[in-house]
Enzyme design. Structure first.
Site, short mmCIF file in Angstrom:
data_model
loop_
_atom_site.label_atom_id
_atom_site.label_comp_id
_atom_site.label_asym_id
_atom_site.label_seq_id
_atom_site.Cartn_x
_atom_site.Cartn_y
_atom_site.Cartn_z
N ASP A 156 -8.93 -75.82 -27.00
CA ASP A 156 -9.09 -77.07 -26.24
C ASP A 156 -8.29 -78.16 -26.96
OD1 ASP A 156 -11.02 -75.35 -25.17
OD2 ASP A 156 -12.43 -77.00 -24.75
N LYS A 219 -9.09 -80.32 -18.46
CA LYS A 219 -10.43 -80.70 -18.93
C LYS A 219 -10.52 -82.21 -19.00
CE LYS A 219 -13.28 -80.17 -23.13
NZ LYS A 219 -13.39 -79.49 -24.43
N LYS A 255 -12.44 -77.98 -16.35
CA LYS A 255 -13.61 -78.10 -17.21
C LYS A 255 -14.03 -79.56 -17.37
CE LYS A 255 -15.23 -77.31 -21.96
NZ LYS A 255 -14.90 -76.79 -23.30
#
Lengths: 319, 295, 478
Positions: A156, A219, A255
């Site tokens: 991430d 995300k 996400k």
């Protein structure tokens, strides 16, 4: 350092061939009307998900959780406990699905990997000097490589919001491309920190920028700023992945992270997925919740559905 | 010596689309003063004249309604200026038409000029009086503004041939409508002369069109005309007014029914608002950004 | 609809509303039978179940109700505005208290989704009464001169598409300004007006101030034509509106009409596309398209037609049609067999005239009156479906090349009620809004309503405004 290497050959490959083409493309995306977007998100929030649909949604949501701990105080013990919980979210009910992943800092990847070994639960690691991302690119890449070497299945990363807000899109793009390369087989989630990008137009541009550069997931947030995932910004990103697949054939995951604490909220997000991107995204390969406390609420709701009684915090684990 | 000179009679003509045509019918009717003395022959307008006038009024509507309110005010004021210079002529016309003494006619003409000034001042104010922002309960900017209805047929009052006429025509055009005016049947000459003033006052051709003739004959096709948006029945008697109102329903014209009016009194805004539509425009406002107050 | 995530039925409980087997007319504070004892049945359009039997008012009943309203007018108009205000505030509050009951009732009688009655109709009804309550003691300051007087007895005829909301639009300003009313609800949706009569009783409203006369067109005609009615307010079809205008011709009755429309929803190539798609859907499928201000003509810039239609079609596949009481239902039932027949006939005409018809895969219930969301492409100004008001979930898609052409096509109709503009360019919004001949223009939004916002049409969409300060004028002698 690779520069502007196209992530994959597709209809939009040429978009990032130069700074100016990239800028023109991003600025040519349709605008977003704030009120209309938020109204649509709110309207989908009124869907009433009951009985069998609720049971399905809760299990799906559990399976989509990236169970997260990102504290300065994280220790191997804390991470091991988290890993155990990811594998057996409800010790009283072994039919409970596992979470999708645990999400930790790079130095905890090895511990996490061991804790979830053999369960199918992935280990995700934030990297690129999370959460601010304000270090040199080679430091970011080293961060990524360390995490991948330690066994991270997913990375991430955070984008350079400063560069994005200054209009230096190519710099952001190049960084993502470089990180993607450093990821090797690991799937890359690109965090925009939507709360810092501020406008929905920026979030739409960042989404396309991230996807063009090869993100496997886009995300919302780090969870470290005031405004994190919201129904509206997630809806917007779901529109982006839907449209990107329609144009390129490439499917990208979404996400939302930070601020999603209740089952009710999680189910609303699943409704957004269902009615925006569609059922192809109703799978933890394509949609995740970045959350920590959400899991316990999902578990309590799951117990309620099974027993008909309301559960309480003493009946779920605090890890 | 001038007593010996044979005067030059005027041929009174209609005023349509900024031009002065004779009636398409080729017919005229005799106009007399209050004592029955012949004054002139006035054009006896036909249905086709009415139709032509509507076409002219429709054509002028875009420009006139699109002109700035300030510009319309300037032009209405210009009409007052032009009339001021031709006061004597109109005093004579009104005295003859209505059988008034010279001083009474002069008072009528003065009041008429002042009426143009009154409405000249209204053009850029009425929107503020009848429009405004609406505080809707949501993230929207919401504004109501008045807009002209379109082409208005105006049956001018039968008795007050000049002050009454201007009192019903000026408010119609002040807000951006265009008008097809049917002059007082028995006293049409001041109205026909007014056309000559309007033609020299920067008023675009077609904004005001003046017809003379039998009110009932001209009004019927106007009331039924599908491209006329409204009708002022000031000059109709009760029986005619009812017939016209029924005909007007075919395209839902806005109808201003005849009512007793003291044309010497300062008007209110009723005649302005009678031929205005209200348009309400909504637009989202929302917060400045995705992280704004809406969360 | 995605099959993986099937939403289980989520019906709103019907038990919150208790519908009596029969209802009378509400005259002078009492429920009474019709003079000739005649009744009619009201059915639930989603199931064809008979909900109740309702008295059908005759001309004699109209006369009785007008007399009661006339009598009540003396005292009601003489009340201090602040007292009238309090009655209206009470009504607003009771509506809020009973809103779930009324929402379910309205959904049963009308067929529209509970989502709409719960989230749109009822909140707007209460807000409308609350708004006009506040005007009752401030009329001196409303811009109509000092001490503006009420007109007297108002005869009001309302449609079936928003039964209680249209009642609120009519009754709230009438009472606030000191008039008394005789109101005829539509024959297919009389129940919420009769429940409103009960609310008037709970609020202690003096008898005769509000009278409710269910009935058909002849009842409405008797009311509109009654010589002792001072004010006529009608919402409904343009054809009936014209008939009413003829009826009141030559009288001193003040008239306001809110009639049909064929609203153009104009989408420019720089529109916020996802929101525009939502706006198009809201514009034509809200209340099954049975909305006078529906955006029933989509005018899309030719350069983005394909992508917009693709998005729109994809969006339409997510619409959920079915049980109106289900909280997840987006599209409910058509209000009546008669309306369904009209929609069906016009849609067939569209096909016959060569337009291309499309609907999402959509299973219609076997009983009740249903029509799938439908869009027609390849439509031109010459097609019947681009000119006639369909009043159903049918969208006609036309294209344009330039803003001038968009405006020309939008205005090329005898109607002039609503329009929509979608573009991110501010100056274009203002320029286009300025040129559109329509009473309500929604830019980058659609079908928004508010008690403070004047609503009403240009041209054959009627005249007069409802809502806001403007809405007072229709009920004052000014």
């Amino acid at each position: 350092m690779p520069t502007s290497a196209p992530a994959a050959a597709h209809a939009l490959t040429d978009v990032a061939s130069s700074d100016s083409t990239l800028r023109r493309f991003l600025h040519g995306l349709p605008g977003v009307d704030t009120v209309g977007l938020e109204a649509r998100a709110a309207a989908l929030g009124t869907r009433s998900i009951k009985t069998t649909a609720k049971a399905y949604a809760i299990d799906l949501a559990i399976s989509m959780v990236d169970l997260t701990t990102l504290e300065g105080a994280d220790t191997p013990g804390k991470v091991r406990a988290l890993g155990t919980k990811a594998v057996h979210p409800d010790p009283t009910d072994r039919t409970t699905p596992t979470t999708a992943a645990v999400c930790v800092y790079p130095d905890m990847v090895a511990v996490a990997k061991e804790a979830v070994a053999g369960s199918g639960v992935k280990v995700a690691s934030v990297a690129t000097a999370f959460p601010a991302g304000r270090v040199a690119l080679d430091v970011k890449l080293a961060d990524v490589r360390e995490a991948v070497a330690a066994g991270a299945d997913e990375i991430d990363m955070v984008i350079d919001r400063g560069a994005f807000l200054a209009g230096r899109y190519m710099k952001v793009y190049d960084e993502i491309v470089a990180v993607k390369e450093a990821c090797g087989a690991a799937r890359l989630k690109v965090i925009f920190e939507t709360g810092e990008l501020s406008t929905y137009d920026n979030i739409r541009r960042a989404s396309w920028l991230g996807m063009l550069a090869g993100a496997d997931f886009i995300k919302t947030s780090t969870g470290k700023v005031a405004v994190n995932a919201t129904p509206a910004n997630t809806l917007l990103m779901l529109e982006a992945v839907r449209d990107f697949r329609a144009q390129t054939g490439i499917q990208v995951g979404v996400k939302p992270a930070g601020g999603i604490r209740t089952s009710k909220d999680a189910v609303k997000f699943l409704v957004l997925v269902n009615e925006t991107a569609g059922e192809d995204w109703l799978d933890n390969h394509w949609f995740r919740f970045g959350a920590s406390s959400l899991l316990n609420d999902l578990l309590m709701q799951r117990q309620k559905l099974a027993t008909g009684r309301y559960s309480g915090p003493d009946y779920v684990t605090v890890d | 010596m001038s007593d010996e000179r044979l005067s030059v009679f005027k041929t009174y003509k209609l005023y349509v689309g900024g031009k002065f045509p004779r009636s398409e019918s080729g017919r005229v009717y005799e106009v007399t003063d209050s004592k029955g003395q012949w004054l002139a022959n006035a054009p006896l307008s036909s249905r086709k004249d009415a139709r032509d006038a509507v076409v002219a009024a429709r054509k002028a509507f875009g420009t006139w309604s699109g002109a700035t309110a300030y510009n319309r005010g300037q032009i209405l004021y210009r009409i007052a200026e032009m009339l001021e210079g031709r006061r004597d002529q109109f005093v004579r016309e009104v005295a003859d038409a209505e059988g008034l003494s010279k001083s009474k006619a002069a008072a009528q003409v003065a009041a008429t000029i002042d009426r143009w000034v009154w409405y000249a001042g209204w053009t850029d104010k009425i929107a503020q009086v009848v429009g405004g922002g609406n505080p809707v309960a949501g993230p929207f900017f919401n504004l109501s503004t008045p807009e002209p209805t379109g082409v208005v047929a105006v049956l001018a009052p039968q008795e007050s041939s000049f002050l009454g006429l201007v009192s019903v025509v000026a408010p119609v055009i002040a807000t951006g409508n265009t008008a097809v005016v049917v002059a007082s049947e028995k006293a049409p000459l001041p109205a026909l002369c007014l056309g000559e003033v309007l033609a020299t006052s920067d008023l675009p051709g077609g904004v005001v069109n003046v017809l003379s003739g039998r009110t009932a004959e001209i009004a019927a096709p106007l009331a039924a005309h599908q491209d006329v948006n409204a009708i002022d029945l000031a000059g109709a008697d009760d029986v005619l007014a009812k017939e016209l109102e029924i005909a007007a329903a075919d395209n839902l014209k806005r109808v201003l029914r005849p009512q007793p009016v003291d044309y010497t009194a300062t008007p209110g805004i009723e005649r302005l608002t009678a031929f205005l539509e209200t348009k309400t425009v909504w637009h989202p406002t929302g917060s400045l950004g995705a992280s704004g107050s809406s969360y | 609809m995605a099959s993986a995530f099937e939403y289980a039925p989520a019906p709103e409980s019907r038990s919150v509303v208790d519908i009596a087997p029969s209802y009378g007319l509400f005259i002078d504070g009492e429920f009474t039978e019709a003079a000739d004892g005649k009744v009619f049945k009201t059915v639930s359009p989603s199931t064809e179940e008979v909900l109740s039997e309702v008295a059908q008012a005759t001309a004699e009943d109209v006369d009785r109700a007008v007399k009661a309203a006339r009598k009540a007018f003396e005292t009601w108009s003489a009340l201090p505005g602040s007292e009238r205000a309090k009655y209206l505030f009470r009504i607003a509050r009771i509506i809020q208290e009973r809103s779930r009951e009324l929402a379910v009732l309205e959904t049963l009688d009308n067929g529209k989704p509970i989502k709409e009655t719960r989230d749109a109709d009822l909140p707007l009804v209460a807000a409308h009464f609350f708004y006009y309550a506040g005007w009752a003691d401030k009329l001196d300051h409303a811009g109509f001169g000092p001490n503006p007087r009420p007109l007297g007895v108002a005869g009001q005829v309302i449609p079936w598409n928003f039964p209680l909301l249209m009642l609120a639009w009519k009754i709230a300003p009438a009472l606030a300004t000191g008039n008394t009313v005789v109101l005829k609800p539509a024959e297919t949706t009389p129940l919420s007006a009769l429940f409103f009569a009960d609310i008037c009783r709970q609020a202690g409203l003096p008898k005769g101030v509000v009278n409710i006369l269910p009935g058909y067109g002849d009842t409405g005609a008797a009311l509109v034509g009654h010589p002792d009615v001072n004010k006529v307010a009608f919402t409904g079809s343009t054809a009936v509106g014209k008939e009413i205008a003829r009826t009141v011709a030559g009288t001193q009755k003040k008239l306001t009409l809110e009639l049909g429309g064929k609203g153009a929803n104009i989408v420019f190539d720089d529109a916020p596309i996802d929101q525009a798609v939502e706006g198009i859907v809201t514009g034509i499928f809200f209340n099954q398209g049975q909305v006078c201000c529906a955006g029933s003509r989509l005018l899309v810039q030719e350069s983005i037609q394909d992508e917009l239609l693709e998005s729109l079609k994809r969006r339409l596949t997510t619409l959920r049609l079915g049980d109106p009481l289900d909280k997840n239902t987006d599209i409910g039932a058509i209000n009546s067999a008669e309306q369904l027949a009209r929609i069906t006939a016009l849609a067939e005409r569209g096909e016959a005239e060569g337009a291309e018809r499309w609907s999402p895969a959509c299973e219609l219930p076997t009983s009740g009156y249903w029509f799938a969301p439908t869009l027609f492409t390849n439509v031109t100004q010459a097609h019947t479906i681009a000119r006639d008001e369909i009043f159903g979930p049918v969208l006609s898609v036309l294209t344009f090349r330039t803003p001038e052409e968009a405006v020309a096509k939008a205005n090329n109709t005898q109607y002039g009620l609503s329009a929509g503009i979608w573009t991110e360019k501010g100056s274009r919004i203002l320029a286009v809004a300025n040129k559109l001949r329509a009473g309500v223009v929604w830019s980058n939004t659609f079908n928004k309503f508010d008690p403070t916002s004047p609503f009403g049409g240009y041209k054959e969409s009627g005249f007069g405004r409802e809502g806001g300060r403007h809405g007072l004028e229709a009920y004052l002698d000014v």
